[in-house]
Design a protein around this motif. Structure first.
Motif, PDB file in Angstrom:
ATOM      1  N   LYS A 187       0.841  -0.830   0.023  1.00 56.96           N
ATOM      2  CA  LYS A 187       0.277  -0.247   0.344  1.00 56.96           C
ATOM      3  C   LYS A 187       0.728   1.668  -0.402  1.00 56.96           C
ATOM      4  O   LYS A 187       0.413   2.170  -0.725  1.00 56.96           O
ATOM      5  N   LYS A 188       1.948   1.179   0.981  1.00 64.70           N
ATOM      6  CA  LYS A 188       2.664   2.686   1.222  1.00 64.70           C
ATOM      7  C   LYS A 188       3.389   2.641  -0.625  1.00 64.70           C
ATOM      8  O   LYS A 188       3.579   4.127  -0.705  1.00 64.70           O
ATOM      9  N   ILE A 248       3.044   5.905  -2.686  1.00 65.88           N
ATOM     10  CA  ILE A 248       4.375   6.770  -2.800  1.00 65.88           C
ATOM     11  C   ILE A 248       4.344   6.800  -4.745  1.00 65.88           C
ATOM     12  O   ILE A 248       4.615   7.942  -5.304  1.00 65.88           O
TER      13      ILE A 248
END
Lengths: 335, 173, 123
Positions: A8-9, A13
Motif C-alpha cells: 500500500k505504501k 508513493i
C-alpha cells in the motif's frame, strides 16, 4: 497484513510521484513552451516572429532591437549608415561581422559569374523601384554599368576597397537579418522559432514547419506549393515584387547585371533553401538571373536546394528539394 | 411531526439561500489567469452535495433548479442555461456516487468528479449555444482547476458537515 | 451522511483525470498553425482575418443581440465593446496566439485564433 501495508505504501508513493510529475508537466509546459509572437515594420518590410521557449518574450524584444540596428547599418537612405560611409569613402576598414558578409557576397558574385552583383546601387537608383519608377535611357545604364562591378571590389583582411559602383545590400539585407536573428536565438533558451523578414524565412529548431511558396499570379497570402523543412533559411525572388508598367510593358525589380535591365527569361520566381540567410537571399537573386539550368548548378555548388517556377506554371526542384515539396495548386506541374 | 412536507420545504429553502449566498460570494473573486473568464470554484456545490447525500435526489435537484432559475432571472438566459446544464449533470453524478460508490470513493474524489461534470456540462452547453467546438481548448486546464476546487469543496463539506447536520435536525425532528 | 473524506479510490480518480488532461494538452500543442482569426456567430463563420496582414486597427460591428464590437489590430483580435452584462468576452483581452479564444455567449459569438496548413509564407 504487514506485506500488504508495504504494498500500500509503495502504491501511495507511486501515485504521489505520478501526480507530482503530471502537475510538473503543466507548470513546465507553461514556462518552457511559452510562445511569443510579434509583427512589426522595419527595413522597409514586414517582419513577423513567432518563438516558443522559455526566453520567447526576451528574444522578441532583442530581435526588434537587432533589426533596427541592422537597418541603421545597411540602409542607403541615411548618410550616416555604415554602408553609406563605405560608399562615400570607396571602402574602409570593416568590422569583423561586416567583413564576413562582404566575403560571403563576393564569393556568391564570383561563383555566379556576376549574376549576383551588390555594386549596382546606382543602376537601381536610376530605375527608382518602389518610389517613382521610370525606364532609363540605355546609354545612361551602359555608362553606370561600365563603372561598377563586384570584380572592382577587393577585401584583404578587414580592409575593403570599392573600385566603382555603389554598394547596395537591398537583395541580401533580409537574409543578413535572418542570420543575426539566428545568433540571438542560439544564445537564448528557445525551442523553436519561425521568422519572416519580408518573405525571407528562418526556421529555427527541430520541429518541421510548412513553408508556403507564394502564388506568383495571386495575392500575397496564397501559396501554390509547400516545403516541409526544419532548421534552415528560405528566400524567394520573384518578378511580381516591386514591378511597374510603362508603355504596356511590365518591368520588375530583379536587374540583370549584364544588361542593366530587368531579367527576361522563363522564370517568375526562385526559392532557395540554405543554412545561411545571406546566401539564400543572394542565391535566389543569382538563380533568377541565371535561369533554371545554370541556377540549379550554382545552388548545387553552394550545397543549397532550389525551387524554380516558370511563367508557364512549370515547377523545377533540385534533387534535395523535390522530396520536401508538395504542389498544392493543381494548375502548376512539377517537372 | 415527522418529516412533514412543510418542514422539508423550509429546510430546502434555507439550503437554497445558502447555495445562492455562496454563489454570490464567489462572484466577488476576480478572474483567474490561464482560465477562461467565468471559471469559478463552485462552492455552492457544498450545499448541493449535502442535499444529495443527506436529503435525497429530489431535494438536491430542486436546489439546482432554483439556482439555475435565479441565474436566469438575475444574469440572463445564457447564464441560466449554463448554470442548469452544469448543475443538473453534477447533481445527478453526486447523487449516484454518494449512493452507490461511497464505499470506494471519499468526499474528495466524488467532489472532484462532480466539479468535472459541472465543467463538462457547461462546456457542452456553450458549444451548443455558440455552435462551435473551439472552447474545448480549455478542457485540460479546466480539468486541473476542477481537481483543485473539487478537493477544496470536499474538504469544506466534511468540515461543515456537523453544522449542516445540526441544521437538518431542526427540521427533521 | 457518513461518507469518509478520503479513500484510496480518490487517488485513482485524480490520477486518471490528470493523465487525460496532460494527454489532451500534449495533443493540442502538436497542432501547427498560422495566425488567423475566425469570427463565428451562431456557428456560422462571419469573417476570417489574417492577423499578420492587418496593418492598422479596425473594428467590426456585429449585428447580434446584444451588440458586440470586435477590434482587429496587428497580430491581435479582441472584443472591444459588448452590450451584455458580464463583459466576460472583453475580459478575455487581446487574442494573439494559436488557440486563443474569446466567447460572448449572449451574442453567440466566438472569436478564435486558429491554425492554417501553412506556417509561414516565402515571397
Amino acid at each position: 497484513m504487514g506485506g500488504d501495508g508495504v504494498l500500500k505504501k509503495i502504491g501511495a508513493i507511486f501515485a504521489a510521484v505520478a501526480a507530482v510529475a503530471i502537475v510538473a508537466f503543466f507548470v513546465w509546459d507553461g514556462v518552457f513552451n511559452k510562445t511569443a509572437s510579434k509583427e512589426f515594420f522595419a527595413m522597409d518590410t514586414v517582419i513577423s516572429v513567432k518563438i516558443t521557449g522559455k526566453d520567447a518574450d526576451k528574444c522578441v524584444a532583442e530581435i526588434e532591437k537587432c533589426v533596427a540596428e541592422l537597418d541603421s547599418i545597411l540602409t542607403r537612405h541615411k548618410t550616416t549608415s555604415e554602408i553609406s560611409i563605405i560608399n562615400k569613402n570607396s571602402g574602409g576598414n570593416l568590422s569583423d561581422k561586416t567583413a564576413e558578409y562582404f566575403r560571403l557576397l563576393l564569393d556568391v558574385s564570383k561563383k555566379s559569374g556576376g549574376a549576383f552583383d551588390f555594386t549596382l546601387g546606382a543602376v537601381s537608383d536610376l530605375w527608382g523601384f518602389g518610389k517613382n519608377p521610370v525606364v532609363p535611357e540605355v546609354a545612361e545604364i551602359q555608362k553606370l554599368l561600365s563603372e561598377c562591378g563586384y570584380n572592382k571590389v577587393t577585401l584583404s583582411g578587414n580592409e575593403l576597397t570599392v573600385g566603382g559602383g555603389i554598394i547596395d545590400f537591398g537583395a541580401v539585407g533580409k537574409g543578413i537579418a535572418l542570420d543575426e536573428i539566428r545568433s540571438i536565438l542560439e544564445n537564448a533558451k528557445v525551442k523553436e522559432a519561425v521568422i519572416s523578414v519580408g518573405g525571407s524565412v528562418l526556421l529555427y529548431g527541430e520541429k518541421e514547419a510548412s513553408v508556403g511558396i507564394r502564388d506568383p499570379y495571386g495575392n500575397a497570402g496564397r501559396s501554390i506549393a509547400t516545403l516541409s523543412l526544419a532548421d534552415t533559411c528560405i528566400s524567394t525572388s520573384g518578378s511580381y515584387e516591386r514591378c511597374f508598367e510603362e508603355n504596356g510593358k511590365t518591368y520588375h525589380h530583379i536587374i540583370d547585371p549584364k544588361t542593366g535591365f530587368p531579367v527576361e527569361n522563363e522564370l517568375i520566381s526562385v526559392t532557395v533553401i540554405s543554412q545561411n540567410g545571406a546566401i539564400s537571399d543572394a542565391l535566389s537573386t543569382a538563380c533568377f538571373v541565371l535561369g533554371v539550368e545554370k541556377g540549379a548548378a550554382l545552388a548545387k555548388e553552394f550545397g543549397c536546394e532550389a525551387v524554380f517556377i516558370t511563367k508557364d506554371k512549370r515547377v523545377y526542384a533540385t534533387d534535395g528539394a523535390a522530396p520536401k515539396l508538395e504542389i498544392t495548386d493543381t494548375s502548376y506541374t512539377l517537372i | 411531526m415527522k418529516k412533514s412536507i412543510a418542514f422539508k420545504t423550509a429546510l430546502g429553502a434555507i439550503l437554497c439561500a445558502q447555495a445562492l449566498a455562496l454563489g454570490f460570494l464567489e462572484s466577488l473573486i476576480p478572474p483567474i489567469p490561464f482560465l477562461p473568464p467565468g471559471a469559478k470554484p463552485g462552492f455552492s456545490n457544498i450545499v448541493t452535495m449535502f442535499a444529495a447525500g443527506s436529503l435525497g435526489l429530489p431535494q438536491a435537484l430542486a436546489i439546482t433548479l432554483i439556482k439555475g432559475g435565479f441565474a436566469f432571472v438575475t444574469r440572463g438566459f445564457t447564464a441560466g442555461i449554463m448554470s442548469l446544464s452544469g448543475g443538473i449533470l453534477s447533481t445527478l453524478a453526486m447523487w449516484l456516487l454518494l449512493k452507490f460508490a461511497d464505499n470506494k470513493l471519499g468526499l474528495i474524489g466524488i467532489s472532484v468528479i462532480c466539479a468535472l461534470c459541472h465543467n463538462a456540462g457547461q462546456l457542452g452547453a456553450a458549444a451548443v449555444i455558440t455552435g462551435s467546438g473551439v472552447i474545448i481548448y480549455y478542457a485540460p486546464v479546466l480539468a486541473v482547476f476542477g481537481i483543485a476546487t473539487g478537493a477544496v469543496t470536499g474538504i469544506i463539506l466534511k468540515a461543515v458537515m456537523p453544522v449542516l447536520e445540526k441544521q437538518k435536525q431542526y427540521f427533521y425532528r | 451522511m457518513k461518507t469518509k473524506l478520503f479513500r484510496k479510490g480518490d487517488i485513482a480518480v485524480i490520477l486518471v483525470i490528470l493523465v487525460a488532461a496532460a494527454a489532451f494538452r500534449l495533443y493540442q500543442t502538436k497542432q501547427s498553425d498560422k495566425l488567423e482569426a475566425v469570427i463565428t456567430v451562431d456557428g456560422k463563420t462571419v469573417e476570417t482575418i489574417d492577423l499578420s496582414a492587418v496593418e492598422s486597427k479596425r473594428v467590426i460591428e456585429l449585428d447580434t443581440a446584444p451588440k458586440v464590437v470586435i477590434a482587429v489590430e496587428k497580430g491581435a483580435i479582441y472584443f472591444e465593446e459588448a452590450e451584455c452584462d458580464d463583459k466576460l468576452c472583453i475580459n478575455c483581452g487581446k487574442l494573439s496566439r494559436k488557440g486563443d479564444t474569446a466567447v460572448c455567449l449572449p451574442a453567440k459569438t466566438v472569436v478564435t485564433v486558429s491554425g492554417s496548413d501553412v506556417d509561414v509564407m516565402t515571397y
